[in-house]
Design a protein around this motif. Structure first.
Motif, short mmCIF file in Angstrom:
data_model
loop_
_atom_site.label_atom_id
_atom_site.label_comp_id
_atom_site.label_asym_id
_atom_site.label_seq_id
_atom_site.Cartn_x
_atom_site.Cartn_y
_atom_site.Cartn_z
N ARG A 176 0.86 -1.19 0.00
CA ARG A 176 0.00 0.00 0.00
C ARG A 176 0.89 1.24 0.00
O ARG A 176 1.79 1.37 0.84
CB ARG A 176 -0.93 0.02 1.22
CG ARG A 176 -1.88 1.20 1.23
CD ARG A 176 -2.92 1.07 2.31
NE ARG A 176 -3.85 2.18 2.28
CZ ARG A 176 -3.74 3.31 3.00
NH1 ARG A 176 -2.72 3.42 3.85
NH2 ARG A 176 -4.63 4.27 2.90
N LYS A 177 0.63 2.12 -0.95
CA LYS A 177 1.38 3.36 -1.09
C LYS A 177 2.87 3.09 -1.20
O LYS A 177 3.71 3.76 -0.57
CB LYS A 177 1.10 4.29 0.09
CG LYS A 177 -0.34 4.80 0.13
CD LYS A 177 -0.53 5.77 1.26
CE LYS A 177 -1.96 6.34 1.26
NZ LYS A 177 -2.18 7.32 2.37
N ASN A 204 -5.00 -0.90 10.05
CA ASN A 204 -5.40 0.16 10.98
C ASN A 204 -5.29 1.53 10.32
O ASN A 204 -6.20 2.38 10.43
CB ASN A 204 -4.53 0.10 12.24
CG ASN A 204 -4.86 -1.10 13.10
OD1 ASN A 204 -5.97 -1.63 13.03
ND2 ASN A 204 -3.91 -1.52 13.92
N LYS A 205 -4.18 1.77 9.64
CA LYS A 205 -3.99 3.06 8.98
C LYS A 205 -5.03 3.29 7.89
O LYS A 205 -5.55 4.40 7.71
CB LYS A 205 -2.59 3.13 8.39
CG LYS A 205 -1.48 3.19 9.44
CD LYS A 205 -0.11 3.23 8.79
CE LYS A 205 1.00 3.25 9.83
NZ LYS A 205 2.36 3.28 9.22
N PHE A 206 -5.35 2.22 7.16
CA PHE A 206 -6.34 2.35 6.09
C PHE A 206 -7.71 2.75 6.66
O PHE A 206 -8.37 3.66 6.15
CB PHE A 206 -6.45 1.04 5.31
CG PHE A 206 -7.57 1.03 4.31
CD1 PHE A 206 -7.42 1.62 3.07
CD2 PHE A 206 -8.79 0.44 4.62
CE1 PHE A 206 -8.45 1.62 2.14
CE2 PHE A 206 -9.82 0.44 3.70
CZ PHE A 206 -9.66 1.03 2.46
N ILE A 253 -8.37 4.15 9.52
CA ILE A 253 -8.33 5.49 10.13
C ILE A 253 -8.49 6.56 9.05
O ILE A 253 -9.18 7.57 9.25
CB ILE A 253 -7.00 5.69 10.90
CG1 ILE A 253 -7.01 4.81 12.16
CG2 ILE A 253 -6.81 7.15 11.29
CD1 ILE A 253 -5.68 4.81 12.90
N GLU A 254 -7.87 6.32 7.90
CA GLU A 254 -7.95 7.28 6.80
C GLU A 254 -9.29 7.23 6.08
O GLU A 254 -9.65 8.17 5.37
CB GLU A 254 -6.82 7.01 5.81
CG GLU A 254 -5.42 7.24 6.38
CD GLU A 254 -4.33 6.79 5.41
OE1 GLU A 254 -4.67 6.41 4.27
OE2 GLU A 254 -3.14 6.84 5.79
N HIS A 255 -10.04 6.13 6.24
CA HIS A 255 -11.33 5.98 5.56
C HIS A 255 -12.41 5.60 6.58
O HIS A 255 -12.87 4.46 6.63
CB HIS A 255 -11.24 4.92 4.45
CG HIS A 255 -10.22 5.21 3.41
ND1 HIS A 255 -8.90 4.94 3.57
CD2 HIS A 255 -10.36 5.81 2.17
CE1 HIS A 255 -8.23 5.32 2.48
NE2 HIS A 255 -9.09 5.85 1.61
N PRO A 256 -12.83 6.52 7.40
CA PRO A 256 -13.85 6.22 8.43
C PRO A 256 -15.19 5.78 7.83
O PRO A 256 -15.96 5.08 8.47
CB PRO A 256 -13.98 7.53 9.21
CG PRO A 256 -13.48 8.59 8.26
CD PRO A 256 -12.43 7.94 7.45
#
Length: 376
Positions: A346-347, A362-364, A366-369
């Motif tokens: 990813r990225k 988790n990061k994904f 958080i960035e896409h609620p």
């Protein structure tokens, strides 16, 4: 064909054989024991439980035949120490059953614990046993067991009928005939036509004969963006299973399960677990050591736990969710794949460990609620 299985001194089973699924009715005392009758659900006769208004361990079922006549199957366990009150309860119940309208036949079998009766001569050693002999004679019930049914040589398990012309091949089997018990199993045939319902054949997918290439081609031609865009996750899943079901039916043939006694949830895992249990049981029987006994008990416990789990998870094969579950299980087994890839990217960042993959998820989220909101 009927079989009487005395599992121990306080319980037994009466079973109508040549049947498919079994319906069970059971009563139990607080300190164990009980009586049970098993009737198949594939017979067309109406089966009614006859209510018994006393505390004696007595169970009776009424089979209503095509011509509206009735057959009564009854069973009883009588503790040998019970006295006149129990005698009155049993005899009054039998008289009530014999008074039923359109009664054709009555069959009464059970462990009555009357060792002092000589049935050929009609004599008894005690007053209570004499009362039973006279009571059965008064009701014109014939006792058909003439040989010992217990390892100590007593005739304890008895079979009574109101017409001996309807019953054949009465046999008392020796120890180890059907089950482990100090009582002996009894088998007999009832001469009665009892139509059965047609057998339901189960259809299953033959994944080994599937046309995977054509299935994959058709899946690639589906406009998935049009299916999933602006659609909630639950609705998208339902749409996906409908499409998958249609294409699977087109490219994966079905076959009929011939073994009607093989439940759909009993798979290879259950089979292997059962084999291991039996192997450890034989080993324990041969050695009699504590370690082998503990190993066998653990295997038996694990086997029972596995069966219960499989039964709970079993679903109707006609449902789309079952298709998807079995379909993806097979795809996973032949492709050696898993739900989460071994390497995720990813990225421009790649992750292979479980911790790094979890952090990436988790990061994904958080960035896409909005995605998290649809999953709740």
């Amino acid at each position: 064909m009927m079989k009487y299985f005395p599992l121990n001194c306080t319980q037994f089973i009466v079973k109508i054989d040549l049947l498919n699924r079994i319906r069970l009715v059971i009563t139990r005392r607080k300190n164990g024991g009980g009586v049970l009758i098993a009737i198949s659900t594939n017979i067309t006769s109406v089966v009614n439980i006859i209510p018994i208004g006393h505390k004696a361990e007595f169970l009776a079922l009424e089979l209503v035949l095509e011509d509206k006549s009735k057959i009564v199957l009854s069973t009883c366990y009588r503790v040998g120490t019970l006295g006149a009150e129990n005698f009155n309860a049993i005899t009054e119940t039998l008289k009530m059953l014999l008074r039923k309208k359109k009664l054709r036949k009555l069959y009464f079998i059970g462990d009555l614990n009357l060792p002092g009766i000589e049935w050929d001569e009609g004599t008894a050693r005690t007053v209570l046993e004499t009362n039973f002999v006279e009571g059965f004679a008064e009701m014109n019930l014939l006792q058909l067991i003439k040989t010992p049914t217990h390892s100590k040589g007593n005739i304890l398990d008895l079979l009574f009928v109101n017409s001996n012309q309807s019953i054949t091949d009465v046999n008392v089997h020796g120890e180890g005939g059907y089950c482990k018990s100090d009582h002996f199993p009894i088998t007999f045939n009832i001469l009665q036509r009892c139509p059965r319902k047609p057998r339901n054949r189960r259809m299953c997918y033959s994944y080994k004969n599937a046309d995977w290439e054509s299935l994959n081609k058709d899946l690639c031609q589906v406009n998935w963006d049009g299916v999933f865009n602006y659609t909630e996750s639950e609705n998208a899943w339902n749409e996906f299973t409908v499409i998958l079901q249609k294409l699977v039916n087109r490219h994966i043939p079905k076959f009929t399960i011939k073994d009607e006694f093989k439940p759909p949830w009993f798979d290879s895992e259950c089979f292997e677990s059962g084999k291991m249990k039996d192997k450890l049981h034989r080993k324990f029987k041969k050695s009699k050591t504590l370690s082998n006994e503990l190993n066998f008990r653990k295997a038996r416990k694990d086997f029972k736990k596995l069966l219960k789990s499989k039964m709970r998870k079993n679903l109707d094969d006609s449902k789309g969710s079952t298709l998807a579950k079995k379909f993806w299980s097979h795809v996973k087994s032949i492709t050696k794949s898993s739900r989460i890839p071994e390497v995720m990217s990813r990225k421009g960042v790649s992750s292979s460990s479980a911790v790094s993959k979890a952090n990436m998820f988790n990061k994904f989220f958080i960035e896409h609620p909005a995605v998290m909101a649809t999953l709740r």
